[in-house]
Design an enzyme around this catalytic site. Structure first.
Site, PDB file in Angstrom:
ATOM      1  N   LYS A   1       0.184  23.877  44.936  1.00  0.00           N
ATOM      2  CA  LYS A   1       1.743  23.691  44.787  1.00  0.00           C
ATOM      3  C   LYS A   1       2.344  23.266  46.166  1.00  0.00           C
ATOM      4  CE  LYS A   1       3.004  28.015  42.994  1.00  0.00           C
ATOM      5  NZ  LYS A   1       3.051  29.353  42.680  1.00  0.00           N
TER       6      LYS A   1
ATOM      7  N   TYR B   1       5.368  27.441  32.706  1.00  0.00           N
ATOM      8  CA  TYR B   1       5.688  28.643  33.346  1.00  0.00           C
ATOM      9  C   TYR B   1       6.684  29.353  32.125  1.00  0.00           C
ATOM     10  CZ  TYR B   1       4.371  28.302  38.084  1.00  0.00           C
ATOM     11  OH  TYR B   1       3.514  28.045  39.273  1.00  0.00           O
TER      12      TYR B   1
ATOM     13  N   PHE C   1      13.571  34.869  39.277  1.00  0.00           N
ATOM     14  CA  PHE C   1      13.290  33.704  40.377  1.00  0.00           C
ATOM     15  C   PHE C   1      12.887  32.301  39.250  1.00  0.00           C
ATOM     16  CE2 PHE C   1       9.668  36.399  39.257  1.00  0.00           C
ATOM     17  CZ  PHE C   1       8.610  35.648  38.737  1.00  0.00           C
TER      18      PHE C   1
ATOM     19  N   ARG D   1      -8.978  33.583  39.991  1.00  0.00           N
ATOM     20  CA  ARG D   1      -7.741  34.290  40.431  1.00  0.00           C
ATOM     21  C   ARG D   1      -8.165  35.317  41.666  1.00  0.00           C
ATOM     22  NH1 ARG D   1      -2.696  34.331  37.949  1.00  0.00           N
ATOM     23  NH2 ARG D   1      -2.576  36.636  37.952  1.00  0.00           N
TER      24      ARG D   1
ATOM     25  N   THR E   1      -0.517  37.659  43.684  1.00  0.00           N
ATOM     26  CA  THR E   1       0.784  36.852  43.619  1.00  0.00           C
ATOM     27  C   THR E   1       1.474  36.970  44.737  1.00  0.00           C
ATOM     28  OG1 THR E   1       0.825  37.253  41.183  1.00  0.00           O
ATOM     29  CG2 THR E   1       3.009  36.466  42.464  1.00  0.00           C
TER      30      THR E   1
ATOM     31  N   ARG F   1      -4.434  32.752  49.469  1.00  0.00           N
ATOM     32  CA  ARG F   1      -3.260  33.244  49.682  1.00  0.00           C
ATOM     33  C   ARG F   1      -3.152  33.966  50.843  1.00  0.00           C
ATOM     34  NH1 ARG F   1      -1.537  34.208  43.516  1.00  0.00           N
ATOM     35  NH2 ARG F   1      -0.627  32.329  43.019  1.00  0.00           N
TER      36      ARG F   1
ATOM     37  N   ASN G   1       3.637  30.590  47.622  1.00  0.00           N
ATOM     38  CA  ASN G   1       1.974  31.116  47.678  1.00  0.00           C
ATOM     39  C   ASN G   1       1.307  29.917  47.307  1.00  0.00           C
ATOM     40  OD1 ASN G   1       2.571  30.959  44.959  1.00  0.00           O
ATOM     41  ND2 ASN G   1       2.312  33.160  44.616  1.00  0.00           N
TER      42      ASN G   1
ATOM     43  N   HIS H   1      -1.990  27.948  42.168  1.00  0.00           N
ATOM     44  CA  HIS H   1      -1.693  28.692  40.747  1.00  0.00           C
ATOM     45  C   HIS H   1      -3.075  28.970  40.125  1.00  0.00           C
ATOM     46  CE1 HIS H   1      -0.602  29.089  36.537  1.00  0.00           C
ATOM     47  NE2 HIS H   1      -1.754  28.399  36.260  1.00  0.00           N
TER      48      HIS H   1
ATOM     49  N   GLU I   1      -3.005  25.448  29.466  1.00  0.00           N
ATOM     50  CA  GLU I   1      -2.605  24.841  30.707  1.00  0.00           C
ATOM     51  C   GLU I   1      -3.221  23.570  30.715  1.00  0.00           C
ATOM     52  OE1 GLU I   1      -1.361  28.782  32.913  1.00  0.00           O
ATOM     53  OE2 GLU I   1      -2.859  27.922  33.721  1.00  0.00           O
TER      54      GLU I   1
END
Ligand code: IDP
Ligand code: MG
Length: 155
Positions: free
Chosen positions: A12, A54, A62, A90, A96, A107, A117, A120, A131
């Site tokens: 991102k 999303y 947010f 993950r 997160t 991260r 962050n 994804h 996705e």
């Protein structure tokens, strides 16, 4: 759990992962771990597309900021394949909130703020399939990796 499990991973970077020139480092981590890259593109996504991606977060305070931020620059869309790709992907990303991410995770090593962050990763095999279909309607690339027999016991 399958050696052919697929996950959708997105950098991102202005989003920040791209602007901060972390694309190569993030890709290298998945390559080095033994995952196979089966789709990759740099995309300037529309707000409508990101709202679909999303959709589960619609209603969160947010959400509007997240969509605007994600649409503010290109993202790197990828599909990685290999053993336990979703869950282990993950773990490789970290929590997160980057402040709760282990050092050694992406991260945990490269960012500090939850809204920046930098990456994804799909949270389940079902989300991954959705996705992948959303970001790669053209499909992924099929090929045999010469590393497969060095990374896995079978075949
Ligand atoms: P995930 O990316 O770890 O799966 P999600 O809960 O699916 O986390 O949230 C999607 C993204 O929304 C996060 O990666 C983060 O960029 C952003 N986000 C989540 N929670 C917050 C928050 O409390 N403030 C700002 N942004 C948030
Ligand atoms: Mg999520």
């Amino acid at each position: 759990m399958s050696v052919n499990e697929r996950t959708y991973i997105m950098i991102k970077e202005r989003p920040d992962g791209v602007q901060r020139a972390l694309v190569g480092k993030i890709i290298a981590r998945f390559e080095e771990r033994g995952y196979k890259l089966i789709a990759l593109k740099l995309v300037q996504a529309t707000e409508a597309h990101l709202e679909k991606h999303y959709a589960d977060l619609k209603g969160k305070p947010f959400f509007p900021g997240l969509i605007k931020y994600m649409a503010s620059g290109p993202v790197v869309a990828m599909v990685w394949q290999g053993l336990d790709a979703v869950k282990t992907g993950r773990v490789m990303l970290g929590a997160t909130n980057p402040l709760a991410s282990s050092v050694g995770s992406i991260r945990g090593d490269f960012c500090l703020a939850v809204g920046r962050n930098i990456c994804h990763g799909s949270d389940s095999v079902e989300s991954a399939e959705k996705e992948i279909a959303l970001w790669f309607p053209e499909g992924v690339v099929q090929y045999t990796s010469v590393m497969h027999s060095w990374i896995f016991e079978e075949n």
